[in-house]
Design an enzyme around this catalytic site. Structure first.
Site, PDB file in Angstrom:
ATOM      1  N   VAL A  39       0.845  -1.205   0.000  1.00  0.00           N
ATOM      2  CA  VAL A  39       0.000   0.000   0.000  1.00  0.00           C
ATOM      3  C   VAL A  39       0.878   1.252   0.000  1.00  0.00           C
ATOM      4  O   VAL A  39       0.638   2.207  -0.757  1.00  0.00           O
ATOM      5  CB  VAL A  39      -0.928   0.022   1.237  1.00  0.00           C
ATOM      6  CG1 VAL A  39      -1.709   1.329   1.289  1.00  0.00           C
ATOM      7  CG2 VAL A  39      -1.883  -1.175   1.226  1.00  0.00           C
ATOM      8  N   ASP A  58      11.623   2.497   6.072  1.00  0.00           N
ATOM      9  CA  ASP A  58      11.216   1.087   5.984  1.00  0.00           C
ATOM     10  C   ASP A  58      12.369   0.207   6.456  1.00  0.00           C
ATOM     11  O   ASP A  58      13.539   0.547   6.245  1.00  0.00           O
ATOM     12  CB  ASP A  58      10.848   0.735   4.532  1.00  0.00           C
ATOM     13  CG  ASP A  58       9.834  -0.389   4.447  1.00  0.00           C
ATOM     14  OD1 ASP A  58       8.702  -0.138   4.030  1.00  0.00           O
ATOM     15  OD2 ASP A  58      10.183  -1.521   4.820  1.00  0.00           O
ATOM     16  N   ALA A 139      -2.442   3.867   9.950  1.00  0.00           N
ATOM     17  CA  ALA A 139      -3.093   2.801   9.169  1.00  0.00           C
ATOM     18  C   ALA A 139      -3.575   1.739  10.144  1.00  0.00           C
ATOM     19  O   ALA A 139      -2.817   0.871  10.555  1.00  0.00           O
ATOM     20  CB  ALA A 139      -2.122   2.202   8.160  1.00  0.00           C
ATOM     21  N   TYR A 170      -1.462  -8.597  16.209  1.00  0.00           N
ATOM     22  CA  TYR A 170      -1.796  -7.592  15.189  1.00  0.00           C
ATOM     23  C   TYR A 170      -3.039  -6.803  15.616  1.00  0.00           C
ATOM     24  O   TYR A 170      -3.012  -5.570  15.678  1.00  0.00           O
ATOM     25  CB  TYR A 170      -2.037  -8.302  13.873  1.00  0.00           C
ATOM     26  CG  TYR A 170      -2.340  -7.406  12.691  1.00  0.00           C
ATOM     27  CD1 TYR A 170      -1.357  -6.605  12.125  1.00  0.00           C
ATOM     28  CD2 TYR A 170      -3.611  -7.393  12.109  1.00  0.00           C
ATOM     29  CE1 TYR A 170      -1.624  -5.811  11.024  1.00  0.00           C
ATOM     30  CE2 TYR A 170      -3.888  -6.607  11.000  1.00  0.00           C
ATOM     31  CZ  TYR A 170      -2.890  -5.823  10.459  1.00  0.00           C
ATOM     32  OH  TYR A 170      -3.167  -5.033   9.364  1.00  0.00           O
TER      33      TYR A 170
HETATM   34  P1  NAD Z   1       3.162  -4.641   3.567  1.00  0.00           P
HETATM   35  O1  NAD Z   1       3.662  -5.761   4.405  1.00  0.00           O
HETATM   36  O2  NAD Z   1       3.276  -4.772   2.091  1.00  0.00           O
HETATM   37  O3  NAD Z   1       3.856  -3.272   3.981  1.00  0.00           O
HETATM   38  C1  NAD Z   1       4.271  -2.961   5.266  1.00  0.00           C
HETATM   39  C2  NAD Z   1       5.602  -2.222   5.184  1.00  0.00           C
HETATM   40  O4  NAD Z   1       6.045  -1.878   6.514  1.00  0.00           O
HETATM   41  C3  NAD Z   1       6.704  -3.071   4.560  1.00  0.00           C
HETATM   42  O5  NAD Z   1       7.413  -2.314   3.608  1.00  0.00           O
HETATM   43  C4  NAD Z   1       7.570  -3.454   5.755  1.00  0.00           C
HETATM   44  O6  NAD Z   1       8.914  -3.709   5.391  1.00  0.00           O
HETATM   45  C5  NAD Z   1       7.411  -2.226   6.646  1.00  0.00           C
HETATM   46  N1  NAD Z   1       7.673  -2.493   8.067  1.00  0.00           N
HETATM   47  C6  NAD Z   1       7.166  -3.490   8.834  1.00  0.00           C
HETATM   48  N2  NAD Z   1       7.640  -3.399  10.091  1.00  0.00           N
HETATM   49  C7  NAD Z   1       8.457  -2.321  10.120  1.00  0.00           C
HETATM   50  C8  NAD Z   1       9.260  -1.709  11.131  1.00  0.00           C
HETATM   51  N3  NAD Z   1       9.318  -2.194  12.373  1.00  0.00           N
HETATM   52  N4  NAD Z   1       9.986  -0.602  10.807  1.00  0.00           N
HETATM   53  C9  NAD Z   1       9.956  -0.109   9.554  1.00  0.00           C
HETATM   54  N5  NAD Z   1       9.217  -0.643   8.557  1.00  0.00           N
HETATM   55  C10 NAD Z   1       8.487  -1.739   8.839  1.00  0.00           C
HETATM   56  O7  NAD Z   1       1.651  -4.411   4.000  1.00  0.00           O
HETATM   57  P2  NAD Z   1       0.536  -3.477   3.352  1.00  0.00           P
HETATM   58  O8  NAD Z   1      -0.520  -4.369   2.860  1.00  0.00           O
HETATM   59  O9  NAD Z   1       1.136  -2.488   2.434  1.00  0.00           O
HETATM   60  O10 NAD Z   1      -0.012  -2.744   4.656  1.00  0.00           O
HETATM   61  C11 NAD Z   1       0.312  -1.403   4.953  1.00  0.00           C
HETATM   62  C12 NAD Z   1      -0.439  -0.957   6.188  1.00  0.00           C
HETATM   63  O11 NAD Z   1      -1.844  -1.041   5.968  1.00  0.00           O
HETATM   64  C13 NAD Z   1      -0.146  -1.797   7.432  1.00  0.00           C
HETATM   65  O12 NAD Z   1      -0.064  -0.958   8.556  1.00  0.00           O
HETATM   66  C14 NAD Z   1      -1.341  -2.700   7.526  1.00  0.00           C
HETATM   67  O13 NAD Z   1      -1.581  -3.089   8.856  1.00  0.00           O
HETATM   68  C15 NAD Z   1      -2.451  -1.823   6.970  1.00  0.00           C
HETATM   69  N6  NAD Z   1      -3.544  -2.643   6.420  1.00  0.00           N
HETATM   70  C16 NAD Z   1      -3.416  -3.287   5.232  1.00  0.00           C
HETATM   71  C17 NAD Z   1      -4.457  -4.071   4.747  1.00  0.00           C
HETATM   72  C18 NAD Z   1      -4.358  -4.809   3.437  1.00  0.00           C
HETATM   73  O14 NAD Z   1      -5.306  -5.502   3.064  1.00  0.00           O
HETATM   74  N7  NAD Z   1      -3.294  -4.702   2.695  1.00  0.00           N
HETATM   75  C19 NAD Z   1      -5.641  -4.185   5.475  1.00  0.00           C
HETATM   76  C20 NAD Z   1      -5.730  -3.527   6.694  1.00  0.00           C
HETATM   77  C21 NAD Z   1      -4.685  -2.742   7.152  1.00  0.00           C
END
Ligand code: NAD
Ligand code: UDP
Ligand code: UDP
Length: 341
Positions: A39, A58, A139, A170
Site C-alpha cells: 500500500v 522502511d 493505518a 496484530y
Molecule cells: P506490507 O507488508 O506490504 O507493507 C508494510 C511495510 O512496513 C513493509 O514495507 C515493511 O517492510 C514495513 N515495516 C514493517 N515493520 C516495520 C518496522 N518495524 N519498521 C519499519 N518498517 C516496517 O503491507 P501493506 O498491505 O502495504 O499494509 C500497509 C499498512 O496497511 C499496514 O499498517 C497494515 O496493517 C495496513 N492494512 C493493510 C491491509 C491490506 O489488506 N493490505 C488491510 C488492513 C490494514
C-alpha cells in the site's frame, strides 16, 4: 553477470514518472513509514506525482526497494532504511504511518515484533508529530473489529477480539495504536487521523504472502488446487489499492478526526471468491478445502457511511475490474520468476 548489469542499466536509464511542480507554499514534506510495502508504495507514487517531498522509512521486513525504485535519485525523494521501533528525527508536515506487517503469516512470524512495531513504533511517530507539529494518519485495520458480532461494521462498533489468540499481536497492536493516537490528540494536541483499512489487493502484493487474493490467483494461474480454509462460508469484502490510496489522502486532507472505515462493501463468501477468481483466470484448478484457521473472522464488510459523508469518498473500482489488474500483475511476476529460476 553481464545480463544482470544490462538489466540494471536499462532500469536506471528509465525517466522518472511525471511530477507536478509545486512552489514552497503548497509543497508538503511527507513521511511515509512502510513506504516500500504494497500500500505504502502506491501512496508514495501518488504523493510524488502530486509534487510533494517524500521520505520513506522502511526496514524491508515485508517491503522491497524495487517497489520505490522508480523514485530513487529523484530530488523530492528520500529512502531511509530504519526500523520504526527506534526513534526517528526528521522534519515533516505530515506522517502516513503504515509500517507494520499486514498479512497473517507475516504478522504471526514474530508476534512480539509485531506488537513492538504497532506500539513503540506508533509512539515514536506520535512523539515525532508532537515535536514538529505534523499531522499523523495511522493505518489501522478492520481487524480491530475481530470476529464481529455486528454486520456490516460501523466505526462505532467496539469489536470482538480474542486478546490471547494467534491474531492478537496484530489486532491488539492496532487497537493500542488507535488508543495511543487519541491519547496524544487529547493530551498533546497532536492532529490525528485513523483509517480502518479493509482487505485490499493490487499490483505489488507479495506473491507468497499467504493472503487469500495472492494464494487463489497464483494457484489458479499454476493450475494448482485452490485452497479454501474451513467451509468457505466466511465472507470478506475486497477493495482495489487505488481506491484505498485516494481514501487515505482524502482522510489526511480532511478535518475529520474520528476513525474512518476504508473498504469496498461488495461482500462475498470465500467459496464465491474462489469461483470468481477461477472464472477470471480460467485453467484447470479444482477447489479443495483444508482445515479452518483459528479465530478466523466469519463475516467482514465495511459500513462506509462515514467516509461517504465526511470525505466524499467511495470506491470506484469494481471487484472484477480490480481483480483483472491484480491477475495481470501476478502473471508478470510468475513470468519473471520462471525466467530467473
Ligand atoms: P506490507 O507488508 O506490504 O507493507 C508494510 C511495510 O512496513 C513493509 O514495507 C515493511 O517492510 C514495513 N515495516 C514493517 N515493520 C516495520 C518496522 N518495524 N519498521 C519499519 N518498517 C516496517 O503491507 P501493506 O498491505 O502495504 O499494509 C500497509 C499498512 O496497511 C499496514 O499498517 C497494515 O496493517 C495496513 N492494512 C493493510 C491491509 C491490506 O489488506 N493490505 C488491510 C488492513 C490494514
Ligand atoms: N521521538 C522520535 N522522534 C522525534 C521525537 C520523539 O522518535 O522527533 C520518540 C522519542 O524517542 C520518544 C517517543 O517518540 O520515545 C515519544 O515521544 P514523547 O515526546 O511523546 O515522549 P517522551 O520523549 O517524553 O518520552
Ligand atoms: N483463506 C483461504 N485460503 C487461503 C488463504 C486465506 O480460504 O489460501 C481465507 C482465510 O481463512 C480468511 C480469508 O480467506 O477467511 C481472508 O484471509 P486473508 O489471510 O487474505 O486475510 P484476513 O482478512 O483473514 O486478514
Amino acid at each position: 553477470l553481464e545480463n544482470k548489469m544490462q538489466g540494471f542499466e536499462e532500469r536506471i536509464k528509465k525517466p522518472y514518472p511525471n511530477v507536478k511542480y509545486l512552489n514552497y507554499r503548497t509543497k508538503k514534506r511527507i513521511l511515509v513509514t512502510g513506504g516500500a510495502g504494497f500500500v505504502g508504495s502506491h501512496l508514495v507514487d501518488k504523493l510524488m506525482k502530486a509534487g510533494h517531498d517524500i521520505t520513506v522509512v522502511d526496514n524491508f521486513f515485508t517491503g522491497v526497494k524495487a517497489n520505490v525504485e522508480q523514485w530513487i535519485g529523484h530530488a523530492n525523494f528520500e529512502l531511509i532504511h530504519q526500523d520504526i521501533v527506534n526513534p526517528l528525527f526528521v522534519e515533516v508536515d505530515e506522517i502516513y504511518h503504515l509500517a507494520s506487517p499486514a498479512s497473517p503469516p507475516h504478522y504471526m512470524f514474530n508476534p512480539v515484533k509485531t506488537i513492538k512495531t504497532n506500539t513503540i513504533g506508533t509512539i515514536n511517530m506520535l512523539g515525532l508529530a508532537k515535536r514538529v507539529g505534523a499531522k499523523v494518519l495511522i493505518a489501522s485495520t478492520s481487524e480491530v473489529y475481530g470476529d464481529p458480532e455486528v454486520h456490516p461494521q460501523p466505526e462505532t462498533y467496539w469489536g470482538h477480539v480474542n486478546p490471547i489468540g494467534p491474531r492478537a499481536c496484530y489486532d491488539e497492536g492496532k487497537r493500542v495504536s488507535e488508543t495511543l493516537s487519541y491519547a496524544y490528540a487529547k493530551h498533546e494536541k497532536v492532529s490525528v487521523r485513523v483509517a480502518r483499512i479493509f482487505n485490499t489487493h493490487g499490483p505489488r502484493m507479495h506473491m507468497n504472502d499467504g493472503r487469500v487474493v495472492s494464494n487463489f490467483i497464483v494457484q489458479a494461474l499454476r493450475n494448482e488446487p485452490i485452497t479454501v480454509y474451513g467451509r468457505g462460508n466466511q465472507t470478506r469484502s475486497f477493495q482495489y489499492v487505488s481506491d484505498l490510496v485516494d481514501g487515505l489522502i482524502a482522510l489526511m486532507d480532511s478535518n475529520y478526526t474520528q476513525p474512518v472505515n476504508l473498504g469496498n462493501p461488495t461482500e462475498h463468501t470465500i467459496n464465491e471468491f474462489a469461483a470468481i477468481i477461477k472464472g477470471l483466470v480460467g485453467g484447470k484448478s479444482t477447489v479443495i478445502t483444508s482445515s479452518a484457521v483459528e479465530d478466523d473472522p466469519q463475516r467482514r464488510k465495511p459500513d462506509i457511511t462515514r467516509a461517504m459523508t465526511y470525505l466524499n469518498w467511495k470506491p470506484k473500482v469494481g471487484l472484477k475490474e480490480g481483480l483483472k489488474m491484480t491477475i495481470n500483475y501476478f502473471k508478470q511476476e510468475l513470468r519473471k520468476s520462471q525466467k530467473t529460476a
